[in-house]
Design an enzyme around this catalytic site. Structure first.
Site, PDB file in Angstrom:
ATOM      1  N   GLU A   1     -28.268 -21.191  35.198  1.00 54.13           N
ATOM      2  CA  GLU A   1     -28.603 -22.364  34.382  1.00 54.13           C
ATOM      3  C   GLU A   1     -28.650 -23.585  35.308  1.00 54.13           C
ATOM      4  O   GLU A   1     -27.723 -23.851  36.051  1.00 54.13           O
ATOM      5  CB  GLU A   1     -27.562 -22.553  33.273  1.00 54.13           C
ATOM      6  CG  GLU A   1     -27.638 -23.874  32.529  1.00 54.13           C
ATOM      7  CD  GLU A   1     -28.995 -24.179  31.905  1.00 54.13           C
ATOM      8  OE1 GLU A   1     -29.493 -23.366  31.122  1.00 54.13           O
ATOM      9  OE2 GLU A   1     -29.564 -25.254  32.237  1.00 54.13           O
TER      10      GLU A   1
ATOM     11  N   GLY B   1     -28.025 -25.094  26.560  1.00 57.42           N
ATOM     12  CA  GLY B   1     -29.445 -25.431  26.487  1.00 57.42           C
ATOM     13  C   GLY B   1     -29.729 -26.622  25.589  1.00 57.42           C
ATOM     14  O   GLY B   1     -28.869 -27.478  25.344  1.00 57.42           O
TER      15      GLY B   1
ATOM     16  N   CYS C   1     -30.336 -26.611  22.370  1.00 52.76           N
ATOM     17  CA  CYS C   1     -29.689 -26.541  21.056  1.00 52.76           C
ATOM     18  C   CYS C   1     -28.346 -27.267  21.048  1.00 52.76           C
ATOM     19  O   CYS C   1     -28.109 -28.152  20.234  1.00 52.76           O
ATOM     20  CB  CYS C   1     -29.511 -25.072  20.660  1.00 52.76           C
ATOM     21  SG  CYS C   1     -28.591 -24.863  19.152  1.00 52.76           S
TER      22      CYS C   1
ATOM     23  N   GLY D   1     -45.222 -38.162  14.453  1.00 54.01           N
ATOM     24  CA  GLY D   1     -44.939 -36.752  14.178  1.00 54.01           C
ATOM     25  C   GLY D   1     -44.088 -36.582  12.933  1.00 54.01           C
ATOM     26  O   GLY D   1     -42.934 -37.009  12.896  1.00 54.01           O
ATOM     27  N   GLY D   2     -44.684 -35.971  11.909  1.00 60.59           N
ATOM     28  CA  GLY D   2     -43.976 -35.733  10.642  1.00 60.59           C
ATOM     29  C   GLY D   2     -43.566 -34.280  10.504  1.00 60.59           C
ATOM     30  O   GLY D   2     -43.621 -33.700   9.421  1.00 60.59           O
TER      31      GLY D   2
ATOM     32  N   ILE E   1     -38.479 -32.203  13.582  1.00 57.23           N
ATOM     33  CA  ILE E   1     -37.661 -33.088  14.426  1.00 57.23           C
ATOM     34  C   ILE E   1     -37.913 -34.551  14.067  1.00 57.23           C
ATOM     35  O   ILE E   1     -36.974 -35.344  13.937  1.00 57.23           O
ATOM     36  CB  ILE E   1     -37.938 -32.789  15.922  1.00 57.23           C
ATOM     37  CG1 ILE E   1     -37.408 -31.386  16.259  1.00 57.23           C
ATOM     38  CG2 ILE E   1     -37.290 -33.832  16.821  1.00 57.23           C
ATOM     39  CD1 ILE E   1     -37.724 -30.904  17.665  1.00 57.23           C
TER      40      ILE E   1
ATOM     41  N   GLU F   1     -48.300 -39.515  10.967  1.00 58.40           N
ATOM     42  CA  GLU F   1     -48.607 -38.086  11.120  1.00 58.40           C
ATOM     43  C   GLU F   1     -50.124 -37.895  11.081  1.00 58.40           C
ATOM     44  O   GLU F   1     -50.790 -38.368  10.171  1.00 58.40           O
ATOM     45  CB  GLU F   1     -47.907 -37.290  10.001  1.00 58.40           C
ATOM     46  CG  GLU F   1     -48.367 -35.861   9.814  1.00 58.40           C
ATOM     47  CD  GLU F   1     -48.211 -34.981  11.054  1.00 58.40           C
ATOM     48  OE1 GLU F   1     -47.110 -34.915  11.598  1.00 58.40           O
ATOM     49  OE2 GLU F   1     -49.215 -34.366  11.465  1.00 58.40           O
TER      50      GLU F   1
ATOM     51  N   ASP G   1     -37.532 -19.859  22.903  1.00 57.08           N
ATOM     52  CA  ASP G   1     -38.629 -20.830  22.769  1.00 57.08           C
ATOM     53  C   ASP G   1     -39.776 -20.569  23.738  1.00 57.08           C
ATOM     54  O   ASP G   1     -40.883 -21.053  23.508  1.00 57.08           O
ATOM     55  CB  ASP G   1     -38.109 -22.254  23.048  1.00 57.08           C
ATOM     56  CG  ASP G   1     -37.418 -22.879  21.853  1.00 57.08           C
ATOM     57  OD1 ASP G   1     -37.117 -22.156  20.891  1.00 57.08           O
ATOM     58  OD2 ASP G   1     -37.174 -24.105  21.889  1.00 57.08           O
TER      59      ASP G   1
ATOM     60  N   HIS H   1     -18.006 -20.055 -10.157  1.00 56.82           N
ATOM     61  CA  HIS H   1     -18.360 -21.288 -10.864  1.00 56.82           C
ATOM     62  C   HIS H   1     -17.272 -22.326 -10.645  1.00 56.82           C
ATOM     63  O   HIS H   1     -16.101 -21.981 -10.652  1.00 56.82           O
ATOM     64  CB  HIS H   1     -18.482 -21.003 -12.368  1.00 56.82           C
ATOM     65  CG  HIS H   1     -18.746 -22.238 -13.173  1.00 56.82           C
ATOM     66  ND1 HIS H   1     -19.980 -22.848 -13.189  1.00 56.82           N
ATOM     67  CD2 HIS H   1     -17.920 -22.986 -13.967  1.00 56.82           C
ATOM     68  CE1 HIS H   1     -19.907 -23.918 -13.974  1.00 56.82           C
ATOM     69  NE2 HIS H   1     -18.677 -24.012 -14.462  1.00 56.82           N
TER      70      HIS H   1
HETATM   71  P1  FAD Z   1     -33.215 -23.754  25.404  1.00 54.84           P
HETATM   72  O1  FAD Z   1     -32.156 -24.088  24.447  1.00 54.84           O
HETATM   73  O2  FAD Z   1     -34.314 -24.727  25.640  1.00 54.84           O
HETATM   74  O3  FAD Z   1     -32.501 -23.425  26.773  1.00 54.84           O
HETATM   75  C1  FAD Z   1     -33.211 -23.153  27.943  1.00 54.84           C
HETATM   76  C2  FAD Z   1     -32.319 -23.428  29.125  1.00 54.84           C
HETATM   77  O4  FAD Z   1     -32.981 -22.951  30.308  1.00 54.84           O
HETATM   78  C3  FAD Z   1     -32.053 -24.902  29.376  1.00 54.84           C
HETATM   79  O5  FAD Z   1     -30.666 -25.126  29.414  1.00 54.84           O
HETATM   80  C4  FAD Z   1     -32.715 -25.192  30.728  1.00 54.84           C
HETATM   81  O6  FAD Z   1     -31.970 -26.116  31.499  1.00 54.84           O
HETATM   82  C5  FAD Z   1     -32.687 -23.818  31.381  1.00 54.84           C
HETATM   83  N1  FAD Z   1     -33.730 -23.607  32.397  1.00 54.84           N
HETATM   84  C6  FAD Z   1     -35.065 -23.793  32.270  1.00 54.84           C
HETATM   85  N2  FAD Z   1     -35.693 -23.425  33.403  1.00 54.84           N
HETATM   86  C7  FAD Z   1     -34.734 -22.993  34.257  1.00 54.84           C
HETATM   87  C8  FAD Z   1     -34.747 -22.474  35.594  1.00 54.84           C
HETATM   88  N3  FAD Z   1     -35.888 -22.311  36.275  1.00 54.84           N
HETATM   89  N4  FAD Z   1     -33.573 -22.138  36.149  1.00 54.84           N
HETATM   90  C9  FAD Z   1     -32.408 -22.282  35.486  1.00 54.84           C
HETATM   91  N5  FAD Z   1     -32.326 -22.766  34.225  1.00 54.84           N
HETATM   92  C10 FAD Z   1     -33.478 -23.111  33.623  1.00 54.84           C
HETATM   93  N6  FAD Z   1     -33.189 -25.028  16.129  1.00 54.84           N
HETATM   94  C11 FAD Z   1     -32.518 -24.535  15.084  1.00 54.84           C
HETATM   95  O7  FAD Z   1     -32.492 -23.315  14.895  1.00 54.84           O
HETATM   96  N7  FAD Z   1     -31.865 -25.346  14.198  1.00 54.84           N
HETATM   97  C12 FAD Z   1     -31.870 -26.693  14.353  1.00 54.84           C
HETATM   98  O8  FAD Z   1     -31.266 -27.403  13.535  1.00 54.84           O
HETATM   99  C13 FAD Z   1     -32.567 -27.242  15.456  1.00 54.84           C
HETATM  100  N8  FAD Z   1     -32.595 -28.576  15.639  1.00 54.84           N
HETATM  101  C14 FAD Z   1     -33.248 -29.076  16.734  1.00 54.84           C
HETATM  102  C15 FAD Z   1     -33.275 -30.461  16.907  1.00 54.84           C
HETATM  103  C16 FAD Z   1     -33.918 -30.995  18.007  1.00 54.84           C
HETATM  104  C17 FAD Z   1     -33.938 -32.514  18.205  1.00 54.84           C
HETATM  105  C18 FAD Z   1     -34.547 -30.140  18.966  1.00 54.84           C
HETATM  106  C19 FAD Z   1     -35.238 -30.721  20.178  1.00 54.84           C
HETATM  107  C20 FAD Z   1     -34.531 -28.775  18.784  1.00 54.84           C
HETATM  108  C21 FAD Z   1     -33.892 -28.229  17.674  1.00 54.84           C
HETATM  109  N9  FAD Z   1     -33.870 -26.853  17.437  1.00 54.84           N
HETATM  110  C22 FAD Z   1     -33.218 -26.359  16.349  1.00 54.84           C
HETATM  111  C23 FAD Z   1     -34.556 -25.915  18.341  1.00 54.84           C
HETATM  112  C24 FAD Z   1     -33.561 -25.228  19.288  1.00 54.84           C
HETATM  113  O9  FAD Z   1     -32.890 -26.206  20.032  1.00 54.84           O
HETATM  114  C25 FAD Z   1     -34.292 -24.274  20.197  1.00 54.84           C
HETATM  115  O10 FAD Z   1     -35.054 -23.372  19.424  1.00 54.84           O
HETATM  116  C26 FAD Z   1     -33.325 -23.472  21.056  1.00 54.84           C
HETATM  117  O11 FAD Z   1     -32.557 -24.335  21.866  1.00 54.84           O
HETATM  118  C27 FAD Z   1     -34.092 -22.489  21.938  1.00 54.84           C
HETATM  119  O12 FAD Z   1     -33.190 -21.763  22.707  1.00 54.84           O
HETATM  120  P2  FAD Z   1     -33.622 -21.153  24.116  1.00 54.84           P
HETATM  121  O13 FAD Z   1     -32.426 -20.429  24.627  1.00 54.84           O
HETATM  122  O14 FAD Z   1     -34.887 -20.415  23.993  1.00 54.84           O
HETATM  123  O15 FAD Z   1     -33.952 -22.396  25.059  1.00 54.84           O
END
Ligand code: FAD
Length: 461
Positions: A32, A38, A40, A174-175, A178, A197, A304, A437
């Site tokens: 990481e 990450g 989230c 953006g609507g 987020i 939007e 993601d 209830h």
């Molecule tokens: P990420 O959480 O993006 O983690 C990826 C990690 O990889 C990061 O820490 C990054 O630093 C690391 N990385 C990237 N490239 C490299 C590399 N080359 N070497 C080493 N490390 C690297 N989802 C929900 O389900 N519920 C919610 O309520 C929700 N609310 C959200 C609100 C906001 C404002 C945002 C922006 C997102 C929200 N999400 C929510 C979406 C959620 O955050 C993501 O779907 C989730 O974090 C994806 O997880 P991930 O492990 O795929 O990636």
């Protein structure tokens, strides 16, 4: 150094996969480059929901007069609120670190890059070999060229969550989920909020029925959130401390900050994908097969960075499926149509399965049941009478096809529906289960009864 599994990215996809691989006795490293947890934990789900809860309290305190309870006008110390939010995040990220350690995962703070043939090089100069590599590098905010995040008045969601200031007038481009969640938080903090939007509808990429989005739009209006739909944001200028947003048509909007929340883009750059033979799909995500394996044998991708909903629980579901396969366990991938969605607006929205419109498109006869929050004693006592539960089932066998909830605690309430749909249950499975209830889940039961024409607390159609 050689590992069974090396995972790049420590978000909900990567850390969950690492913990599960560790539980299964696989020699695992997690790479990481920033913070464990990450987006989230650090910049997404957790900080937004902490601020959602804090600002809900603010709203409740300022409206408690209805119940004969009054407070002095609540005040917000922004620095203390930001510190409290950071504390919530720190507790969770610290816990993740401990879980990784207890499960024997080596956590490496570095940027990782594929160099082909099962090898990875790190920004620290080290290199690893791995039998299997998992890419869990997540996503970042899409930047619109005329609105660079490097300009002070232009905010990404990360800037909004840093809580440095409460703009008098926050303009949000953006609507989607987020944009509307941050609109809710900032409106409760006292900002005037305008959402611009491009599409003619809010939450347009989510399978929601018009009744649901109309209910939310009415509520947002009541909260003073101005929605400008079907409007393109084109450019901006700053003039004596005022930020002016120019639209494709209509008068410019003047405010203090512009938050751009127009979606997220997978992190696929500088990962050595070409060297390793990992291909992208036309949308720029890493292409994977049904086993989440990329075009390069032994290289997998989750969360993601692959196609599908960008949700933390989807990333975690991918992660467990993959790790279980690595451990030679029987595992099924999550059915994408059964991944629940929760939206933390006021009122909240949640859904699982298909909408009423989507079910009608299938052309199959359906039963629809609804029940209003206003009919629930618990909701009235909570001063949360807005919203409804909606269930859709196949007419032929009453099997549930979809549930939508708009109202208080909708995000928590969708769990029961998610289990029911996953297990292929019928309306009767819900109606025959005795619900405590007075509770909000009684609304789901009444909606299922209504679909069968036998709800007690509403007039059946
Ligand atoms: P990420 O959480 O993006 O983690 C990826 C990690 O990889 C990061 O820490 C990054 O630093 C690391 N990385 C990237 N490239 C490299 C590399 N080359 N070497 C080493 N490390 C690297 N989802 C929900 O389900 N519920 C919610 O309520 C929700 N609310 C959200 C609100 C906001 C404002 C945002 C922006 C997102 C929200 N999400 C929510 C979406 C959620 O955050 C993501 O779907 C989730 O974090 C994806 O997880 P991930 O492990 O795929 O990636």
């Amino acid at each position: 150094m050689r590992y069974d599994i090396v995972i790049i990215g420590g978000g909900p996809g990567g850390y969950t996969c690492a913990i599960r691989c560790g539980q299964l006795g696989l020699r695992t490293a997690l790479v990481e480059r920033a913070e464990l947890g990450g987006v989230c934990l650090n910049w997404g789900c957790i900080p937004t929901k902490a601020l959602y809860a804090a600002t809900k309290l603010l709203h409740q305190a300022s409206t408690a007069k209805d119940m004969g309870i009054s407070f002095e006008t609540p005040k917000v110390d922004l620095a203390e609120l930001a510190a409290w939010k950071a504390g919530v995040v720190a507790k969770l990220t610290g816990g993740i670190g401990q879980l990784l350690e207890k499960n024997g995962v080596d956590v490496i703070q570095a940027e990782g890059r594929l160099t082909g043939g099962g090898s990875i090089t790190l920004s620290t100069g080290d290199a690893f070999e791995a039998d299997r590599i998992v890419l869990a590098t997540g996503s970042r905010s899409v930047e619109l060229p005329p609105f660079p995040f490097a300009s002070e008045p232009i905010w990404s969601s990360d800037d909004a969550l840093a809580l440095r200031e409460v703009p008098n007038h926050l303009i949000i481009i953006g609507g989607g989920v987020i944009g509307l969640e941050l609109a809710t938080i900032y409106a409760r903090l006292g900002s005037r909020v305008t959402v611009v939007e491009l599409l003619p509808e809010i939450l347009a990429t989510i399978d929601l029925d018009r009744r649901t989005t109309s209910t939310l739009k009415r509520a947002l209006k009541t909260q003073g959130i101005d929605l400008r739909l079907g409007t393109r944001a084109e450019s901006w200028e700053e003039d004596g401390g005022i930020v002016r947003l120019h639209l494709a048509d209509g008068d410019p909007i003047e405010g203090d900050r512009i938050l751009v929340a127009v979606g997220r883009r997978p992190n696929v750059e500088d990962l050595g994908l070409d060297d390793a033979g990992v291909e992208l799909d036309p949308c720029g995500c890493i292409a994977v097969n049904e086993h989440l394996e990329t075009s390069a044998s032994g290289v997998f991708a989750i969360g993601d960075v692959v196609p599908g909903p960008m949700l933390a629980h989807k990333a975690a579901a991918d992660a467990v499926f993959l790790a279980d396969r690595f451990g030679d366990l029987d595992a099924e991938p999550a059915d994408p149509s059964l991944i629940p969605q929760a939206i933390f607006t006021d009122p909240e929205i949640s859904s699982v399965g298909i909408s009423e419109a989507g079910a009608k498109d299938l052309g199959e006869p359906i039963l629809v049941g609804r029940f209003a929050y206003a009919g629930l004693g618990k909701a009235l006592g909570m001063r949360e009478s807005e919203g409804f539960f909606q269930v859709i089932a196949r007419e032929a066998d009453h099997r549930l096809l979809g549930v939508q909830i708009i109202g208080a605690e909708a995000a928590d309430l969708i769990g029961e529906a998610a289990v029911a749909l996953q297990q292929g249950l019928t309306l009767e499975a819900i109606t025959e289960s005795v619900h405590a209830h007075p509770t909000l889940p009684e609304g789901l039961k009444e909606a299922a009864e209504n679909a069968l024409g036998r709800a007690i607390h509403t007039v059946n159609r």
